[in-house]
Scaffold this motif. Structure first.
Motif, PDB file in Angstrom:
ATOM      1  N   GLN A   1       3.017   8.480  -2.878  1.00  9.74           N
ATOM      2  CA  GLN A   1       3.684   7.255  -3.312  1.00  9.74           C
ATOM      3  C   GLN A   1       4.756   6.776  -2.334  1.00  9.74           C
ATOM      4  O   GLN A   1       5.735   6.121  -2.728  1.00  9.74           O
ATOM      5  CB  GLN A   1       4.291   7.426  -4.706  1.00  9.74           C
ATOM      6  CG  GLN A   1       3.259   7.457  -5.827  1.00  9.74           C
ATOM      7  CD  GLN A   1       2.420   6.168  -5.874  1.00  9.74           C
ATOM      8  OE1 GLN A   1       2.938   5.087  -6.099  1.00  9.74           O
ATOM      9  NE2 GLN A   1       1.127   6.309  -5.646  1.00  9.74           N
ATOM     10  N   GLN A   2       4.536   7.067  -1.050  1.00  7.76           N
ATOM     11  CA  GLN A   2       5.383   6.524   0.003  1.00  7.76           C
ATOM     12  C   GLN A   2       4.756   5.238   0.540  1.00  7.76           C
ATOM     13  O   GLN A   2       3.530   5.168   0.708  1.00  7.76           O
ATOM     14  CB  GLN A   2       5.547   7.539   1.138  1.00  7.76           C
ATOM     15  CG  GLN A   2       6.219   8.839   0.718  1.00  7.76           C
ATOM     16  CD  GLN A   2       7.633   8.629   0.217  1.00  7.76           C
ATOM     17  OE1 GLN A   2       8.443   7.960   0.864  1.00  7.76           O
ATOM     18  NE2 GLN A   2       7.937   9.187  -0.951  1.00  7.76           N
ATOM     19  N   LYS A   3       5.580   4.238   0.811  1.00  6.96           N
ATOM     20  CA  LYS A   3       5.072   2.978   1.311  1.00  6.96           C
ATOM     21  C   LYS A   3       4.402   3.156   2.670  1.00  6.96           C
ATOM     22  O   LYS A   3       4.910   3.880   3.525  1.00  6.96           O
ATOM     23  CB  LYS A   3       6.198   1.952   1.427  1.00  6.96           C
ATOM     24  CG  LYS A   3       6.753   1.490   0.091  1.00  6.96           C
ATOM     25  CD  LYS A   3       7.833   0.432   0.281  1.00  6.96           C
ATOM     26  CE  LYS A   3       8.386  -0.039  -1.061  1.00  6.96           C
ATOM     27  NZ  LYS A   3       9.448  -1.069  -0.891  1.00  6.96           N
ATOM     28  N   VAL A   4       3.272   2.505   2.837  1.00 12.49           N
ATOM     29  CA  VAL A   4       2.531   2.545   4.101  1.00 12.49           C
ATOM     30  C   VAL A   4       2.372   1.104   4.581  1.00 12.49           C
ATOM     31  O   VAL A   4       1.779   0.266   3.887  1.00 12.49           O
ATOM     32  CB  VAL A   4       1.146   3.194   3.920  1.00 12.49           C
ATOM     33  CG1 VAL A   4       0.411   3.240   5.257  1.00 12.49           C
ATOM     34  CG2 VAL A   4       1.284   4.594   3.336  1.00 12.49           C
TER      35      VAL A   4
ATOM     36  N   ILE B   1       0.846  -1.198   0.000  1.00  8.84           N
ATOM     37  CA  ILE B   1       0.000   0.000   0.000  1.00  8.84           C
ATOM     38  C   ILE B   1       0.878   1.244   0.000  1.00  8.84           C
ATOM     39  O   ILE B   1       1.919   1.291   0.668  1.00  8.84           O
ATOM     40  CB  ILE B   1      -0.946  -0.004   1.217  1.00  8.84           C
ATOM     41  CG1 ILE B   1      -1.908  -1.210   1.124  1.00  8.84           C
ATOM     42  CG2 ILE B   1      -1.745   1.301   1.300  1.00  8.84           C
ATOM     43  CD1 ILE B   1      -2.805  -1.380   2.329  1.00  8.84           C
ATOM     44  N   TYR B   2       0.436   2.263  -0.752  1.00  5.59           N
ATOM     45  CA  TYR B   2       1.151   3.541  -0.851  1.00  5.59           C
ATOM     46  C   TYR B   2       0.189   4.682  -0.516  1.00  5.59           C
ATOM     47  O   TYR B   2      -1.024   4.580  -0.766  1.00  5.59           O
ATOM     48  CB  TYR B   2       1.695   3.755  -2.265  1.00  5.59           C
ATOM     49  CG  TYR B   2       2.749   2.756  -2.686  1.00  5.59           C
ATOM     50  CD1 TYR B   2       4.093   3.049  -2.544  1.00  5.59           C
ATOM     51  CD2 TYR B   2       2.388   1.525  -3.235  1.00  5.59           C
ATOM     52  CE1 TYR B   2       5.070   2.132  -2.939  1.00  5.59           C
ATOM     53  CE2 TYR B   2       3.352   0.597  -3.617  1.00  5.59           C
ATOM     54  CZ  TYR B   2       4.689   0.916  -3.470  1.00  5.59           C
ATOM     55  OH  TYR B   2       5.644   0.008  -3.848  1.00  5.59           O
ATOM     56  N   ASP B   3       0.737   5.777   0.012  1.00  2.00           N
ATOM     57  CA  ASP B   3      -0.093   6.962   0.254  1.00  2.00           C
ATOM     58  C   ASP B   3      -0.127   7.821  -1.012  1.00  2.00           C
ATOM     59  O   ASP B   3       0.409   7.439  -2.056  1.00  2.00           O
ATOM     60  CB  ASP B   3       0.405   7.746   1.468  1.00  2.00           C
ATOM     61  CG  ASP B   3       1.817   8.296   1.302  1.00  2.00           C
ATOM     62  OD1 ASP B   3       2.313   8.372   0.154  1.00  2.00           O
ATOM     63  OD2 ASP B   3       2.434   8.659   2.322  1.00  2.00           O
TER      64      ASP B   3
ATOM     65  N   LEU C   1      -6.853   9.637  -0.827  1.00  4.92           N
ATOM     66  CA  LEU C   1      -6.725   8.396  -1.574  1.00  4.92           C
ATOM     67  C   LEU C   1      -5.378   7.719  -1.312  1.00  4.92           C
ATOM     68  O   LEU C   1      -4.355   8.380  -1.161  1.00  4.92           O
ATOM     69  CB  LEU C   1      -6.869   8.644  -3.071  1.00  4.92           C
ATOM     70  CG  LEU C   1      -8.281   8.930  -3.590  1.00  4.92           C
ATOM     71  CD1 LEU C   1      -8.234   9.218  -5.085  1.00  4.92           C
ATOM     72  CD2 LEU C   1      -9.215   7.766  -3.314  1.00  4.92           C
ATOM     73  N   TYR C   2      -5.436   6.404  -1.255  1.00  4.02           N
ATOM     74  CA  TYR C   2      -4.253   5.562  -1.217  1.00  4.02           C
ATOM     75  C   TYR C   2      -4.235   4.748  -2.517  1.00  4.02           C
ATOM     76  O   TYR C   2      -5.168   4.820  -3.322  1.00  4.02           O
ATOM     77  CB  TYR C   2      -4.306   4.607  -0.020  1.00  4.02           C
ATOM     78  CG  TYR C   2      -4.153   5.274   1.331  1.00  4.02           C
ATOM     79  CD1 TYR C   2      -2.952   5.180   2.031  1.00  4.02           C
ATOM     80  CD2 TYR C   2      -5.205   5.972   1.913  1.00  4.02           C
ATOM     81  CE1 TYR C   2      -2.803   5.771   3.276  1.00  4.02           C
ATOM     82  CE2 TYR C   2      -5.068   6.580   3.148  1.00  4.02           C
ATOM     83  CZ  TYR C   2      -3.865   6.467   3.832  1.00  4.02           C
ATOM     84  OH  TYR C   2      -3.712   7.059   5.070  1.00  4.02           O
ATOM     85  N   SER C   3      -3.198   3.959  -2.700  1.00  2.00           N
ATOM     86  CA  SER C   3      -3.160   3.016  -3.813  1.00  2.00           C
ATOM     87  C   SER C   3      -2.499   1.734  -3.337  1.00  2.00           C
ATOM     88  O   SER C   3      -1.695   1.746  -2.394  1.00  2.00           O
ATOM     89  CB  SER C   3      -2.407   3.584  -5.022  1.00  2.00           C
ATOM     90  OG  SER C   3      -1.048   3.801  -4.712  1.00  2.00           O
ATOM     91  N   VAL C   4      -2.853   0.640  -3.980  1.00  2.39           N
ATOM     92  CA  VAL C   4      -2.220  -0.642  -3.689  1.00  2.39           C
ATOM     93  C   VAL C   4      -1.641  -1.185  -4.987  1.00  2.39           C
ATOM     94  O   VAL C   4      -2.260  -1.081  -6.046  1.00  2.39           O
ATOM     95  CB  VAL C   4      -3.225  -1.637  -3.063  1.00  2.39           C
ATOM     96  CG1 VAL C   4      -4.381  -1.931  -4.003  1.00  2.39           C
ATOM     97  CG2 VAL C   4      -2.526  -2.919  -2.636  1.00  2.39           C
TER      98      VAL C   4
END
Length: 288
Positions: free
Chosen positions: A228-231, A223-225, A263-266
């Motif tokens: 685009q930093q890893k969460v 998952i990224y915030d 929004l986040y992204s996976v």
């Protein structure tokens, strides 16, 4: 070519390989990506304005706004029962086939009923519904070099339920290919889609649907915030069926709301040991 030129050429090849590492899916747009970049396709309207002859129309667009057919509103009987509007599209394009790839043609939206013909052969069944994305595999239809795509779009659906749900309403009713069309090129083993449930307490559930022919593969998600930093940490599962379940839990997530649409992204990777076969990304928001 002298020694310096050879070295520069080799360096450029290494840079290209690095940039393409893990880039396992490509899209070739047959239409524009939006109204500003729309591409003209051949077009013929069955009835109404500018009907009965071949001309051209930008794709994506609604044909009424381009001077074709009839403007219809709500429960207009001529939209369904008498002389229905049917738009015929035709588009020729070149394609460079790569060995070992599978190809899908994707329509992100066509109103309302769509039949697709590729190089003279109908592809799949007719799609019903104007608001949903749909796609067909065209690996066996796509040719290296020149290809012809033909699309028949029927403004009123022949399915009474679809017509009732999408057309009998208090708004203007439009027809046509109104969202982008592209060819998706994927590896033989690939991720088809994901379904995400991300709750406001930070719990994350995701079903991953994969089309896989090999054994010993693994799905790895991260998952990224928004920057685009890893969460959180990556989480994974072995590939054993078509549908796979992945889960994680994050702390202090930024919630999604109408006022604050965080929004986040996976990113999900399909891996064979350390080699990435395919990547799939999806944006989402934490909400309940």
């Amino acid at each position: 070519m002298n020694t310096k030129q050879v070295l520069l050429f080799l360096v450029s090849l290494l840079q290209l390989a690095f940039l393409n590492e893990g880039k396992c899916q490509t899209k070739k747009y047959l239409s524009g990506k939006d109204a500003a970049t729309a591409i003209d396709w051949e077009f013929k309207m069955s009835t109404g304005r500018n009907s009965g002859y071949w001309t051209s129309i930008p794709v994506p667009s609604n044909w009424e706004t381009q001077g074709f057919g009839h403007y219809t509103y709500g429960n207009d009987p001529k939209d369904y029962e008498t002389n229905p509007e049917i738009g015929n599209y035709r588009h020729q394009f070149k394609y460079d086939l790569l060995p070992g790839k599978r190809h899908f043609i994707v329509f992100q939206g066509a109103m309302t009923e769509t039949k697709v013909t590729f190089n003279g052969q109908q592809v799949g069944e007719i799609h019903f519904g104007g608001f949903t994305e749909f796609k067909y595999e065209v690996t066996d239809y796509l040719k290296n070099g020149e290809n012809t795509l033909e699309v028949e779009v029927r403004k009123p659906s022949t399915n009474p339920q679809v017509h009732q749900a999408e057309r009998i309403s208090d708004f203007w009713l439009f027809g046509g290919i109104f969202r982008p069309v592209f060819i998706e090129e994927v590896p033989a083993n690939h991720i088809q889609r994901v379904a995400i449930d991300a709750q406001m307490d930070g719990s994350f559930q995701m079903d991953v649907y994969a089309d896989v022919k090999e054994k010993g593969l693994r799905l790895v998600a991260q998952i990224y915030d928004a920057s685009q930093q890893k969460v959180g940490k990556p989480f994974s599962t072995k590939v054993q069926a078509e549908k796979h379940h992945l889960a994680s839990r994050l702390i202090d997530v930024q919630l999604w709301s109408h006022e604050m649409p965080n929004l986040y992204s996976v990113e999900v990777q399909l891996k064979s040991k350390k080699k990435v076969l395919h990547k799939y990304q999806q944006k989402f928001g934490f909400r309940t």
